[in-house]
Design a protein around this motif. Structure first.
Motif, PDB file in Angstrom:
ATOM      1  N   LEU A  15     -41.146  17.283  28.553  1.00 53.31           N
ATOM      2  CA  LEU A  15     -41.362  16.932  27.146  1.00 53.31           C
ATOM      3  C   LEU A  15     -42.473  15.905  26.991  1.00 53.31           C
ATOM      4  O   LEU A  15     -43.298  16.007  26.071  1.00 53.31           O
ATOM      5  N   ALA A  29     -36.674  17.828  32.586  1.00 56.64           N
ATOM      6  CA  ALA A  29     -36.795  18.116  31.159  1.00 56.64           C
ATOM      7  C   ALA A  29     -37.502  16.987  30.420  1.00 56.64           C
ATOM      8  O   ALA A  29     -38.378  17.234  29.576  1.00 56.64           O
ATOM      9  N   PHE A  68     -32.234  18.096  36.606  1.00 56.34           N
ATOM     10  CA  PHE A  68     -32.603  18.873  35.429  1.00 56.34           C
ATOM     11  C   PHE A  68     -33.003  17.957  34.283  1.00 56.34           C
ATOM     12  O   PHE A  68     -33.989  18.211  33.581  1.00 56.34           O
TER      13      PHE A  68
END
Length: 170
Positions: free
Chosen positions: A104, A100, A96
Motif C-alpha cells: 500500500l 500488505a 502477510f
C-alpha cells in the motif's frame, strides 16, 4: 495488453512470489533457491527498464556470487531439522500484514509521483549509459569500489575461519 506489460506482470509476480517463499520456507536450501529466483526476476525487470548493464551485474553478483556464497556458508555449518522448524502460527499473518502495508505504501508513492520525462533523456544519452557508469565507477568511486571488494573478501575468510573453529571443537 502489450508484451512489455505481460513481461512486467510475470516478472513482478516472480519477484514477489520468490520473496514470499523465501520468508515462508523452513529449509535453508529452499530459501536460497527462492532468493535466487527473486534476484533473477529483478534482473529481468532491469532489462525492461533498458538498464542492461545493471541487469547483467544483478545476475553475476547477486544471482551467482551471493547465492553460491550463501550455499557455501550453509554447507560449512551444521543445521538440525529441529532448529529450522520455526513456529508458523503467527508468522504467516504477520508476514502477510507486513507485505500488505508495504504494498500500500509503494502503491501510494507510485500513484502520487509525477513521472515526467527528464531533461536531456534521449535515446543517444541512454545508449552510452554503460560508458558513463564505468567512467564514474573507475574514476570517482574506484577507492570505495575496491574497499567493498576487500570487505567482502574479509567477510568470506572470516566466515570460513568461524565455521572451521566450530567444527574443530567437537
Amino acid at each position: 495488453m502489450s508484451g512489455t506489460f505481460l513481461a512486467f506482470a510475470v516478472l513482478s509476480l516472480l519477484t514477489i512470489g520468490g520473496a514470499v517463499f523465501m520468508i515462508s520456507f523452513t529449509r535453508v536450501v529452499h530459501m536460497v533457491i527462492s532468493l535466487g529466483i527473486t534476484f533473477l526476476s529483478i534482473a529481468g525487470l532491469f532489462v525492461l527498464l533498458e538498464a542492461e548493464f545493471v541487469a547483467v551485474s544483478q545476475v553475476l553478483i547477486y544471482s551467482g556470487a551471493i547465492s553460491i556464497l550463501m550455499l557455501f556458508g550453509i554447507m560449512l555449518t551444521r543445521h538440525d531439522a529441529a532448529d529450522e522448524a520455526i513456529s508458523k502460527a503467527n508468522k504467516g499473518w504477520l508476514s502477510f500484514l507486513a507485505v500488505a502495508v508495504f504494498f500500500l505504501i509503494v502503491f501510494w508513492a507510485i500513484q502520487n509521483t509525477p513521472w515526467g520525462a527528464t531533461p536531456g533523456s534521449t535515446a543517444a544519452s541512454q545508449a552510452d549509459n554503460v560508458v558513463q557508469l564505468g567512467t564514474e565507477i573507475f574514476t570517482k568511486f574506484v577507492i570505495p569500489f575496491e574497499l567493498t571488494s576487500v570487505l567482502l573478501l574479509v567477510a568470506l575468510v572470516g566466515a570460513i575461519i568461524l565455521a572451521k573453529k566450530e567444527g574443530d571443537k567437537e
